[in-house]
Motif scaffolding. Structure first.
Motif, PDB file in Angstrom:
ATOM      1  N   ASN A 850       0.787  -1.244   0.000  1.00  0.00           N
ATOM      2  CA  ASN A 850       0.000   0.000   0.000  1.00  0.00           C
ATOM      3  C   ASN A 850       0.813   1.284   0.000  1.00  0.00           C
ATOM      4  O   ASN A 850       0.223   2.364  -0.026  1.00  0.00           O
ATOM      5  N   ASP A 859       1.914   0.678 -11.120  1.00  0.00           N
ATOM      6  CA  ASP A 859       1.391   1.347 -12.314  1.00  0.00           C
ATOM      7  C   ASP A 859       2.441   1.363 -13.427  1.00  0.00           C
ATOM      8  O   ASP A 859       2.126   1.112 -14.607  1.00  0.00           O
ATOM      9  N   THR A 899      -8.565 -13.309 -14.617  1.00  0.00           N
ATOM     10  CA  THR A 899      -9.787 -12.829 -13.942  1.00  0.00           C
ATOM     11  C   THR A 899      -9.495 -11.556 -13.146  1.00  0.00           C
ATOM     12  O   THR A 899     -10.283 -10.595 -13.174  1.00  0.00           O
ATOM     13  N   LEU A 900      -8.354 -11.539 -12.453  1.00  0.00           N
ATOM     14  CA  LEU A 900      -7.993 -10.370 -11.652  1.00  0.00           C
ATOM     15  C   LEU A 900      -7.810  -9.139 -12.537  1.00  0.00           C
ATOM     16  O   LEU A 900      -8.280  -8.046 -12.207  1.00  0.00           O
ATOM     17  N   ARG A 902      -9.103  -8.536 -15.509  1.00  0.00           N
ATOM     18  CA  ARG A 902     -10.365  -8.092 -16.103  1.00  0.00           C
ATOM     19  C   ARG A 902     -11.263  -7.386 -15.079  1.00  0.00           C
ATOM     20  O   ARG A 902     -12.027  -6.490 -15.426  1.00  0.00           O
ATOM     21  N   GLU A 903     -11.158  -7.806 -13.817  1.00  0.00           N
ATOM     22  CA  GLU A 903     -12.039  -7.212 -12.799  1.00  0.00           C
ATOM     23  C   GLU A 903     -11.426  -5.980 -12.143  1.00  0.00           C
ATOM     24  O   GLU A 903     -12.150  -5.055 -11.760  1.00  0.00           O
ATOM     25  N   HIS A 904     -10.091  -5.946 -11.995  1.00  0.00           N
ATOM     26  CA  HIS A 904      -9.471  -4.872 -11.219  1.00  0.00           C
ATOM     27  C   HIS A 904      -8.338  -4.153 -11.954  1.00  0.00           C
ATOM     28  O   HIS A 904      -7.770  -3.201 -11.405  1.00  0.00           O
ATOM     29  N   GLY A 905      -8.010  -4.588 -13.148  1.00  0.00           N
ATOM     30  CA  GLY A 905      -6.978  -3.914 -13.913  1.00  0.00           C
ATOM     31  C   GLY A 905      -5.607  -4.565 -13.807  1.00  0.00           C
ATOM     32  O   GLY A 905      -5.325  -5.320 -12.873  1.00  0.00           O
ATOM     33  N   ALA A 908      -3.324  -4.075 -10.672  1.00  0.00           N
ATOM     34  CA  ALA A 908      -3.629  -4.904  -9.503  1.00  0.00           C
ATOM     35  C   ALA A 908      -2.833  -6.207  -9.544  1.00  0.00           C
ATOM     36  O   ALA A 908      -2.315  -6.674  -8.512  1.00  0.00           O
ATOM     37  N   ARG A 911       0.798  -5.412  -8.818  1.00  0.00           N
ATOM     38  CA  ARG A 911       0.958  -5.164  -7.382  1.00  0.00           C
ATOM     39  C   ARG A 911       0.972  -6.478  -6.614  1.00  0.00           C
ATOM     40  O   ARG A 911       1.728  -6.663  -5.645  1.00  0.00           O
TER      41      ARG A 911
END
Length: 923
Positions: A850, A859, A899-900, A902-905, A908, A911
């Motif tokens: 975080n 990013d 899946t990750l 597609r759902e969160h970018g 993510a 990270r």
């Protein structure tokens, strides 16, 4: 009242017996059987390893015979002259030893008396170095044909394993081996392309070629310098309450990196760090002053004495720990409780460093002939620029006080005058901004197309003055007025507040048109600036003419503009550009002349060293000359009258004598430690009796002898280690190994371990594509700038390219850790850190998940993957795994990752992988 032995024995023996004893020498007592038990029972509790009342220690021969604060306690052959026996037999209970107990018996007194009269012999094996494995000479073990391997390392390891019913594990797969090797040698992850190339190289020496390439990489020095800097408590601030930065400490860090990359022989590496000023490696002595320093000196003499004692204590302790693996610092107050280091030896080593004080000094770099040629080129260029600048300066007009010229400033002032013949030039000061006037250099230039500074002492000019401040340190003297060097460190200060004059007698009369002067052209000091002055010239010293003064300058102000008045906008721009070029050239000339300034210690004449009672700087005893440990290593003496540098070089040569039992052992143990996570000796800076025993003593001695035989080449030892089958094992756990050796100390597998903070941060930047591999020079800062007297270290929240270099180049403050990676067990450099802790805490996970740095790099990582893999999510997932783990994802991993994304970018996923164990651990 003290009584002689004969009087004290009167209550116990008859005069006839005493006379008989005087005529016939008694048989010697056996020390171990008869004497040692008496001393141990009645004396050692007050005069032993835990305490030494009166400075006396009676559990070890050399210390007992040396005596205490009052001198010798035992006089061999003369019991009646031995204070020990006098105190043991005193009639006065307040004088008798041991205190508050019954006196020794008649038989015990007779035993001790006989022993002293027979010579007070102390068996060589009692309290001497021969009892401990690390203090005996290195013995190279013979090869064992029953345990073959890739090299002798394997034979020695497998012999130990075999004795414990274990064996080596199979070799690791190529991806694992490559990742392990690159992190170990370079501190960076491999690229997917490197893994593919290594997997495709089927040549039998593919791995050895990879080792050679990595050892030749400049990033090797960056990786291994960090290990050394930990062990020698390197940081770039002073510590203590003010904790001010050391902006020029980085030279030592760069020295270490370069020395390791050049594979500088380890013995020379040691010698340069102790006496680099004699060996052409000035920056290396940053080792000596690398520790914390209390720069705030108190008017309290007692405190100042203790501060100096503590500074030298740090130098002695770090030298002993880093090079010898000994806690020499423990002998400051008394002889070492466990190792054969008498208190006097501590002060002998302290005397070696008596010429070193904390601070900066110029350090030499590069070829001196090349530097001289470059200096000549720069001077010619400078003369041209200064002539162009002078042409823009208004002529001084002492009779027209109309503020037509810029106000005086601390750095540099030009008084341009009409061409005038002069033999004498006088600079008279009437007022300053405060205190006594100070001038760092007074220059007088000849008129004409090729102006020359005719005021320099090297051209025959002579300086006189109204007086020089009597309390000025050796950085302020009249000789510095015209020595051609700038800065406060070589300047003149008057002996009168606000007033004074200096005069230059030129070698020959000259036509002059310019006088240039400054208070401190390095720009560090602005006090003592002449604000009202006059310049006079003369041919005969009798008739003087005023050629310039401060009367036609603008009034002095702290932030007054430096640009002369009356110039057009174009002329002002030209003036500013020329002034900047001139400042840059002058700085280059200063660096060439003296070398850059580094925090490598100020060198002064050695101060007298005294043994301090109980280590208290206010209780000096006898003077002590320089030396080394008297009971360990080769015997040697430092000649009386040796200079400070000569003392340090002598100590360095003693430490690096191939016969020394500790130096090579300590060095190779450090290498082994950072390849396997734990050293053969698990206390890398303590090889004494209180340290750990070696897990593989024969292997340690073989490596130590190999280091010396291979001309002290650390890279040669690295190659032996990383090419061994022991190093190349898989790290998978085995039931038999875990049952008998859960810590893997016997090396039945390669011990998996988490990478440290620095390679972890570097790896994040590496995979995000943002790592800047620029080497050397001043470091980057992870804290917000501020100039408080008590330095406040506020962590930065935003990071840019300036902070994206390798972490070895972080400007490392003492006692303050990076906000993100400091929790990964970074040492704070408050003291030596030869072995880092390895903890697992919630803050580590939270910071890596975080923190603003982690979010930013995730990013960047995603941006890189999009550019390299395109828009297809499956291809993106494969590229993320390839960059982070150097392998493709499994089907299950691929499905979950897609899946990750597609759902969160994509960020993510990036990270997540930066937080995976596989990313932060090396198998």
């Amino acid at each position: 009242m003290r009584l002689t032995l004969l009087l004290a024995l009167a209550p116990f023996v008859s005069s006839t017996a005493a006379a008989s004893d005087d005529r016939a020498k008694p048989p010697a007592a056996d020390f171990v059987r008869d004497v040692q038990p008496v001393l141990a029972k009645h004396c050692v509790s007050c005069h032993g390893p835990d305490k030494q009342k009166g400075g006396l220690r009676l559990d070890r021969g050399p210390d007992a015979l040396k005596g205490g604060d009052s001198g010798a306690a035992i006089v061999p052959g003369k019991p009646t002259h031995s204070p020990l026996l006098q105190r043991l037999t005193a009639e006065d209970a307040s004088e008798r030893m041991p205190p508050d107990r019954d006196p020794l018996t008649r038989a015990q007194i007779e035993t001790l008396s006989k022993w002293v009269e027979a010579g007070a012999k102390w068996p060589a094996a009692t309290g001497t170095a021969e009892q401990h494995w690390a203090f005996v000479p290195v013995k190279r073990p013979p090869p064992d044909p029953k345990h073959p391997g890739r090299n002798p390392i394997d034979a020695l390891v497998t012999a130990k394993l075999s004795g414990n019913g274990l064996s080596l594990s199979p070799e690791a797969d190529r991806r694992t081996l490559l990742r392990r090797l690159k992190f170990d040698l370079l501190g960076l992850p491999p690229t997917p392309e490197e893994v593919e190339a290594f997997a495709a190289d089927k040549s039998p020496d593919a791995y050895e070629k990879l080792v050679d390439r990595y050892l030749a990489s400049p990033h090797y020095g960056e990786r291994w310098a960090r290990h050394w800097l930990d062990a020698v408590r390197f940081a770039e601030s002073n510590g203590f309450e003010t904790n001010q930065p050391r902006p020029n400490a980085w030279h030592y860090r760069d020295y270490v990196i370069t020395a390791l990359n050049d594979d500088k022989p380890y013995d020379l590496f040691v010698r340069e760090q102790l006496a680099g000023d004699l060996l052409g490696a000035d920056a290396a002595t940053g080792f000596i002053v690398g520790g914390a320093w209390d720069e705030v000196k108190s008017p309290d003499t007692t405190l100042t004495l203790n501060q100096r004692a503590d500074e030298l204590h740090d130098m002695v302790g770090t030298t002993g720990a880093a090079f010898l693996g000994l806690s020499v610092a423990c002998a400051r107050c008394h002889s070492h409780k466990f190792d054969p280091i008498p208190q006097l030896d501590y002060y002998r080593i302290k005397a070696v460093f008596a010429d070193v004080q904390h601070g900066e000094r110029p350090v030499r770099t590069g070829d001196p002939v090349a530097r001289a040629k470059e200096a000549d080129r720069l001077r010619a260029q400078l003369a041209t620029l200064e002539q162009q600048l002078a042409a823009l300066e208004p002529l001084a007009d002492p009779v027209a006080p109309d503020a037509r010229r810029a106000a005086v400033n601390p750095k540099r002032n030009t008084d341009r005058i009409k061409p005038t013949r002069a033999k004498f030039v006088r600079f008279v000061v009437f007022e300053t901004n405060n205190l006594e006037p100070c001038i760092d250099e007074l220059e007088v230039f000849s008129a004409g197309p090729q102006p020359v500074n005719v005021a320099r002492a090297s051209t025959g000019a002579k300086a006189t003055a109204s007086g020089t401040y009597p309390g000025a340190p050796n950085i302020h003297a009249l000789a510095f007025l015209n020595d051609g060097r700038y800065g406060n460190g070589r300047s003149w200060i008057s002996n009168r507040s606000g007033r004074g004059w200096v005069e230059l007698e030129l070698a020959e009369p000259a036509l002059i048109d310019r006088v240039v002067w400054g208070r401190d052209r390095e720009g560090r000091f602005a006090d003592r600036l002449p604000t009202r002055y006059r310049i006079d010239v003369s041919l005969d010293r009798e008739s003087w003419s005023v050629v310039a003064s401060s009367d036609d300058r603008a009034p002095f102000a702290k932030d007054a503009a430096l640009v002369p008045g009356g110039l057009t906008a174009t002329e002002k721009a030209t003036w500013v550009a020329l002034a900047q070029q001139i400042d840059g050239l002058r700085q280059k000339l200063t660096d060439l002349d003296r070398g850059p300034v580094a925090y490598a210690g100020r060198l002064v004449p050695p101060e007298v060293t005294y043994r301090l009672h109980r280590g208290d700087a206010t209780q000096p005893r006898e003077a002590v000359g320089p030396g080394a440990l008297t009971e360990l290593g080769p015997k040697f003496d430092i000649p009386e009258g040796a200079s400070g540098p000569e003392r340090r070089l002598a100590l360095a040569r003693w430490i690096t004598d191939p016969r020394h039992p500790l130096t090579a052992r300590v060095a190779v143990n450090r290498l082994w430690q950072h390849h396997f996570g734990t050293g053969i000796v698990d206390t890398p800076s303590d090889f004494g009796r209180n340290g750990a025993k070696p897990s593989h003593p024969e292997l340690l001695d073989w490596l130590a002898s190999e280091l010396v035989e291979r001309a002290w080449s650390q890279k040669a030892v690295h190659k032996l280690i990383v090419t061994s089958a022991t190093y190349r094992q898989a790290s998978a756990a085995r039931a038999d190994g875990l049952a008998k050796d859960a810590q893997s100390r016997l090396l039945w597998r390669y011990p998996p371990r988490r990478i440290e903070a620095e390679p972890l941060r570097d790896a994040v930047l590496f995979v995000s594509g943002k790592l800047d591999l620029t080497m050397g020079g001043p470091g980057f800062d992870l804290f917000e700038p501020n100039g408080n007297y008590v330095k406040v270290y506020a962590p930065k929240k935003q990071f840019g390219p300036a902070e994206f270099r390798r972490m070895i180049y972080q400007h490392k403050p003492r006692m303050q850790l990076d906000d993100t990676f400091g929790v990964f067990d970074c040492p704070d450099a408050g003291q030596i850190a030869p072995k880092r802790n390895v903890s697992t805490t919630p803050l580590q996970a939270l910071n890596l998940l975080n923190s603003s740095f982690a979010l930013q790099q995730a990013d960047f990582f995603a941006d890189r993957v999009r550019k390299e893999a395109g828009a297809d999510v499956g291809a993106q997932v494969k590229r993320v795994f390839a960059l982070a783990f150097q392998r493709p994802p499994s089907a299950k991993e691929s499905s979950a990752a897609v899946t990750l994304v597609r759902e969160h970018g994509l960020a993510a996923l990036c990270r997540a992988v930066l937080n995976a164990n596989e990313f932060v651990f090396v198998d």
